[in-house]
Design a protein around this motif. Structure first.
Motif, PDB file in Angstrom:
ATOM      1  N   SER A  53     -37.843  18.756  37.071  1.00 53.09           N
ATOM      2  CA  SER A  53     -38.853  18.814  37.995  1.00 53.09           C
ATOM      3  C   SER A  53     -37.831  18.236  39.401  1.00 53.09           C
ATOM      4  N   VAL A  54     -37.098  17.269  39.012  1.00 52.07           N
ATOM      5  CA  VAL A  54     -36.493  16.630  40.301  1.00 52.07           C
ATOM      6  C   VAL A  54     -35.207  17.800  40.789  1.00 52.07           C
ATOM      7  N   TRP A  55     -34.633  18.536  39.807  1.00 53.94           N
ATOM      8  CA  TRP A  55     -33.571  19.588  40.223  1.00 53.94           C
ATOM      9  C   TRP A  55     -34.482  20.750  40.827  1.00 53.94           C
ATOM     10  N   THR A  56     -35.642  21.051  40.415  1.00 47.49           N
ATOM     11  CA  THR A  56     -36.583  22.071  41.081  1.00 47.49           C
ATOM     12  C   THR A  56     -36.866  21.793  42.388  1.00 47.49           C
ATOM     13  N   ALA A  57     -37.471  20.610  42.434  1.00 48.47           N
ATOM     14  CA  ALA A  57     -37.761  20.245  43.979  1.00 48.47           C
ATOM     15  C   ALA A  57     -36.644  20.221  44.807  1.00 48.47           C
ATOM     16  N   THR A  58     -35.472  19.735  44.460  1.00 54.50           N
ATOM     17  CA  THR A  58     -34.283  20.008  45.464  1.00 54.50           C
ATOM     18  C   THR A  58     -33.865  21.162  45.771  1.00 54.50           C
ATOM     19  N   SER A  59     -33.895  22.005  44.667  1.00 55.79           N
ATOM     20  CA  SER A  59     -33.495  23.485  44.724  1.00 55.79           C
ATOM     21  C   SER A  59     -34.292  24.271  45.733  1.00 55.79           C
TER      22      SER A  59
END
Length: 411
Positions: A53-59
């Protein structure tokens, strides 16, 4: 031709950011390999969701910000994911087999939780400062922090449910928000009020004696609903799948380092390598959703959900392969078999959903998707009598047949 020339691709910053995923996937796969109970598996899944979710939010933020992406924000998030990855072995130490030296809610659990909340907050703040309302994945701009924080101070039996509740709320917030246009309007109004409040505070502070007279508070940006750049998003999601496949390959290599290479280990390793090649080919052919391309792509929110399941399935397969190769001449433990073939089954479930939405021809379902799904489920449930090396061969043959559709029918 002009549109193709101007199509966005992943930036060097985004590719550098992706490197942290390798470390995180490795730690979670290793922890999953040592899991002995359903609770341990569930915690591994929760940690994977938090990192994803952190990777997705940043991407997603970088997708809508484009060349205006805040580099410092991305690099700080990269550091945060690194902290989360390093904390994985010590999160909820009571769940570690044979480990009870650190009390419930130990330092690694606190570090993981705080890093998760900070990283999600960085993405939310960056998007808000740019005046963007990300309606196709609202979780980019908010997180329900209370369950994660409270979980640090309650008994483990309650903490597990709080993590689960926080994840469910996060997903429901995104799915329901993406499907509700009024939610985007409310979010835009909330950001507008927040920026106006910041402007009023800045106007008050300008009268302070230590403030330079020529410094004027910046006006808030216009609030707009962000539009997804679908080609860039699909590329980013596909690259994430490739990265997780790379970690699975590292598991295969690591499993071979301390073994005597007999024919069973060699055959199992070659089959595992071939399995990963086929999954890579399917990703390059179909994208992160393993179904033939169609004119009806998944909605962005649905694509992100599918991506979560597909990447989680590959992490499970990596854990299964890591346990299979050392036992190539023996009977594989039930959990390792379920990791490998349960992961394959989830992979084919998502392919079926994507195929239904994309209106893929019926012959693909009857000849490829359904048979591959059934074989995966049957071997996971009934494959104990088979030696581990033969399970590796079956696991390699199944996606090979799945990939053959493109050659036999469409080629």
């Amino acid at each position: 031709m002009a549109d193709e020339a101007s199509e966005r691709h992943a930036s060097w910053l985004e590719l550098f950011f992706d490197l942290t995923v390798v470390a995180a996937a490795a730690q979670i796969s290793h922890r999953l390999h040592g899991a002995e109970t359903i609770g341990q598996v569930a915690i591994c899944a929760a940690m994977f969701y938090a990192i994803w979710s952190v990777w997705t939010a940043t991407s997603v933020y970088a997708n809508v910000a484009g060349e205006h992406t805040r580099r410092r924000a991305v690099l700080r998030t990269m550091l945060g994911i690194g902290v989360m990855a390093a904390s994985v072995p010590g999160v909820w130490p009571g769940l570690l087999p044979g480990h009870s030296g650190e009390p419930h809610g130990g330092s690694r659990t606190i570090a993981f939780t705080v890093a998760f909340l900070i990283c999600r907050g960085i993405a939310a703040q960056s998007a808000s400062r740019d005046g963007k309302v990300i309606g196709f994945w609202p979780a980019t701009q908010g997180v329900m922090a209370a369950p994660w924080v409270v979980a640090l101070f309650v008994p483990a039996e309650t903490a597990y449910w709080l993590w689960f509740g926080g994840i469910v709320a996060d997903l429901l917030f995104s799915v329901m928000g993406a499907r509700n246009p009024k939610a985007m309007e409310q979010r835009a109004s909330s950001i507008r009020q927040q920026r106006e409040s910041e402007l009023r505070r800045a106007q008050w502070f300008k009268w302070l004696p230590f403030r330079r007279r020529d410094e004027e508070p910046a006006k808030p940006p216009l609030i707009s609903v962000a539009r997804v750049e679908r080609g860039h998003l699909d590329e980013r999601l596909g690259l994430f799948v490739i990265i997780v496949l790379g970690e699975a390959l590292a598991q295969v290599v690591a499993a071979n380092t301390d073994l005597d290479w007999d024919w069973q280990v060699g055959l199992a390793s070659l089959a595992a390598f071939w399995l990963l090649i086929e999954l890579w080919q399917l990703t390059t052919l179909y994208g992160f959703t393993p179904a033939p391309r169609s004119t009806t792509p998944l909605e962005p929110w649905a694509a992100l959900l599918a991506h979560l399941v597909v990447t989680g399935a590959i992490v499970a397969m990596a854990a299964g392969l890591g346990g299979l190769i050392p036992e190539a001449g023996e009977h594989l433990e039930t959990k390792e078999r379920w990791y490998l073939f349960g992961g394959l089954a989830l992979y084919f479930v998502i392919s079926g959903v994507a195929g239904v939405i994309g209106r893929v021809r019926l012959r693909w379902f009857l000849g490829w998707q359904i048979p591959c799904l059934l074989v995966s489920v049957l071997v996971a449930a009934l494959g104990h009598p088979l030696p581990a090396w033969s399970l590796a061969v079956v696991a390699a043959v199944v996606p090979t047949w799945f990939y053959s559709y493109n050659r036999l029918v469409k080629g």
